[in-house]
Design an enzyme around this catalytic site. Structure first.
Site, PDB file in Angstrom:
ATOM      1  N   SER A 106       0.796  -1.222   0.000  1.00 55.99           N
ATOM      2  CA  SER A 106       0.000   0.000   0.000  1.00 55.99           C
ATOM      3  C   SER A 106       0.830   1.274   0.000  1.00 55.99           C
ATOM      4  CB  SER A 106      -0.922  -0.001   1.207  1.00 55.99           C
ATOM      5  OG  SER A 106      -0.161   0.035   2.390  1.00 55.99           O
TER       6      SER A 106
ATOM      7  N   HIS B 211      -5.709  -4.388  -0.599  1.00 58.66           N
ATOM      8  CA  HIS B 211      -5.637  -3.290  -1.583  1.00 58.66           C
ATOM      9  C   HIS B 211      -5.835  -3.804  -3.003  1.00 58.66           C
ATOM     10  CE1 HIS B 211      -4.561   0.093   1.015  1.00 58.66           C
ATOM     11  NE2 HIS B 211      -3.943  -0.814   1.747  1.00 58.66           N
TER      12      HIS B 211
ATOM     13  N   LYS C 255     -12.306  -1.665   2.623  1.00 55.66           N
ATOM     14  CA  LYS C 255     -11.683  -0.771   1.635  1.00 55.66           C
ATOM     15  C   LYS C 255     -12.588  -0.713   0.407  1.00 55.66           C
ATOM     16  CE  LYS C 255      -7.148  -0.885   3.697  1.00 55.66           C
ATOM     17  NZ  LYS C 255      -6.191  -1.862   4.187  1.00 55.66           N
TER      18      LYS C 255
HETATM   19  C1  PLP Z   1      -5.915  -2.322   5.614  1.00 56.92           C
HETATM   20  C2  PLP Z   1      -5.187  -3.596   5.623  1.00 56.92           C
HETATM   21  C3  PLP Z   1      -5.468  -4.589   6.570  1.00 56.92           C
HETATM   22  C4  PLP Z   1      -6.433  -4.353   7.704  1.00 56.92           C
HETATM   23  O1  PLP Z   1      -7.745  -4.341   7.248  1.00 56.92           O
HETATM   24  P1  PLP Z   1      -8.920  -4.147   8.301  1.00 56.92           P
HETATM   25  O2  PLP Z   1     -10.072  -4.889   7.721  1.00 56.92           O
HETATM   26  O3  PLP Z   1      -9.150  -2.674   8.384  1.00 56.92           O
HETATM   27  O4  PLP Z   1      -8.472  -4.709   9.595  1.00 56.92           O
HETATM   28  C5  PLP Z   1      -4.801  -5.795   6.486  1.00 56.92           C
HETATM   29  N1  PLP Z   1      -3.894  -6.015   5.511  1.00 56.92           N
HETATM   30  C6  PLP Z   1      -3.577  -5.080   4.591  1.00 56.92           C
HETATM   31  C7  PLP Z   1      -2.577  -5.390   3.533  1.00 56.92           C
HETATM   32  C8  PLP Z   1      -4.211  -3.834   4.626  1.00 56.92           C
HETATM   33  O5  PLP Z   1      -3.900  -2.919   3.732  1.00 56.92           O
END
Ligand code: PLP
Length: 399
Positions: free
Chosen positions: A186, A214, A245
């Site tokens: 990310s 992502h 997301k």
């Molecule tokens: C945002 C993210 C998470 C965490 O996601 P949540 O559902 O908000 O706990 C885990 N792994 C990656 C690669 C992320 O970018």
């Protein structure tokens, strides 16, 4: 309340963070999430820092689906899944996610953080090896810590180093080996080389796991994820991801894979056994999101058009970016104070974005990170580009 030194220590640490410019303040929004947001001072800002890739956070259709599930299934369950916290909507979502990702079965969690926290310990022990990319998400690192397996780390996206670690784990006589990587990293928008990773996994008899937080919903021709993008659907053993997301943006996570893996997690994964069920309105809304993006790639296509446009124009203006195709666009400013000043000036110009500097990114790699969304209009992107141009000139970054 008798240990005053404890509180004094915390105050000192917080002051140090503030002095070093590493303190993370909260930006307070007075509106729903979207391409435009209203700050708590009443100003409207174009939002370039949400993980709202498909524009479904704050989207009326998603909200309607959540409201329908709220009406039918109620607000919450006051239970973990296996006692009395499983509703038909949870089973339907697990089925839909499996179909979408091309896997046999899926288990839901309250967050991807929990999915990653609860995936290793039930499946691997001291006889096994976990081979992890150095830039993997914090939740993967924590999940690995909770497991007794031997840990091997390879340099980010470095296939020669991955092979070296696979050899080391093989020489150590490890029973099972699993290669673990973010599908997309990310900070840089880098896409993992899953075709090469799968070939190496085949060569050394290793399993593969990707975190698709992502990627799910928009990477690959039909948005299935990085495994579709890299042409390795059906070759990945375990997929974790988030519903927080692109896939609606509320919260929730999942682990997907072979049915014996998922069944084992339902029996032994601690965040699943000891934490509450996903709220039914989130499950209902996620179902509607999957249905919508399975029927049409319109949102995914618009996101990639916006990304291509922004990447081309920002370079034309004279900024340096990390090249690639992902909607995460790191605009490189290199110097930490410059990145801070730049983000602050963009805020004044009505653009919300975030600056990153050491220790979040390597020394000398300070940047602002832009994240495109299907919800951005061309007009909004042009306003953002004009603000980049103005702030860039003022700060002497571009000519
Ligand atoms: C945002 C993210 C998470 C965490 O996601 P949540 O559902 O908000 O706990 C885990 N792994 C990656 C690669 C992320 O970018």
């Amino acid at each position: 309340m008798s240990d005053q030194a404890f509180y004094t220590g915390l105050q000192q640490n917080l002051s140090t963070l503030r002095e070093q410019g590493l303190f993370k303040p909260e930006r307070v929004l007075a509106s729903r999430q979207g391409a435009e947001v209203v700050a708590d001072d009443g100003r409207t800002l174009i939002n370039m820092c949400a993980n709202n890739y498909l524009g479904l956070s704050g989207d009326p259709e998603t909200q309607k689906a959540a409201a329908a599930a709220l009406e039918k299934y109620g607000y919450g369950l006051s239970s973990v899944r296996f006692i009395c916290g499983t509703q038909t909507v949870h089973k339907e979502l697990e089925r839909a996610l499996s179909d979408f990702l091309g896997t046999e079965d899926t288990i839901l969690y309250a967050a991807a953080f929990d999915a990653n926290g609860g995936v290793f310990e039930p499946l691997f022990d001291e006889n096994d090896a976990i081979i992890s990319d150095a830039l993997n998400h914090a939740s993967i690192i924590d999940g690995i810590r909770l497991c007794k397996a031997a840990r091997y780390r390879y340099a980010n996206n470095d296939m020669a180093d991955l092979e070296k670690q696979l050899l080391a784990a093989t020489d150590a006589g490890k029973r099972h080996k699993i290669i673990v990587t973010d599908g997309v990293f990310s900070m840089d928008g880098t896409i993992a080389q899953l075709d090469k990773i799968c070939d190496l996994a085949d060569k050394y008899g290793a399993l593969t796991m990707i975190d698709e937080s992502h990627a799910s919903g928009f990477m690959g021709k039909t948005g299935r994820g990085t495994h579709e993008h890299c042409g390795v659907m059906g070759r990945i053993d375990i997929i974790t991801g988030t519903l927080g997301k692109a896939l609606g943006g509320a919260m929730g996570g999942f682990t997907s894979g072979r049915k014996e893996v998922i069944e084992t997690l339902r029996q032994k994964s601690r965040p699943y056994l000891f934490s509450n069920s996903l709220a039914p309105m989130i499950a209902g809304a996620s179902l509607s999101v999957l249905d919508r993006i399975s029927k049409s790639t319109e949102l995914r296509d618009r996101l990639h058009e916006n990304t291509a446009y922004f990447r081309k124009e920002i370079e034309r203006i004279g900024f340096t970016i990390k090249s690639g195709t992902h909607p995460v666009v790191p605009v490189m400013l290199f110097d930490a104070p410059v990145a801070q000043k730049f983000a602050a000036r963009m805020f004044e110009l009505g653009v919300l974005l975030s600056g990153f500097f050491y220790p979040v990114v390597p020394m000398g790699q300070a940047r602002v990170r832009v994240q495109l969304s299907a919800a951005h209009t061309r007009e909004q992107l042009d306003k953002v580009l004009a603000a980049f141009e103005q702030a860039g000139r003022e700060l002497g970054i571009i000519k």
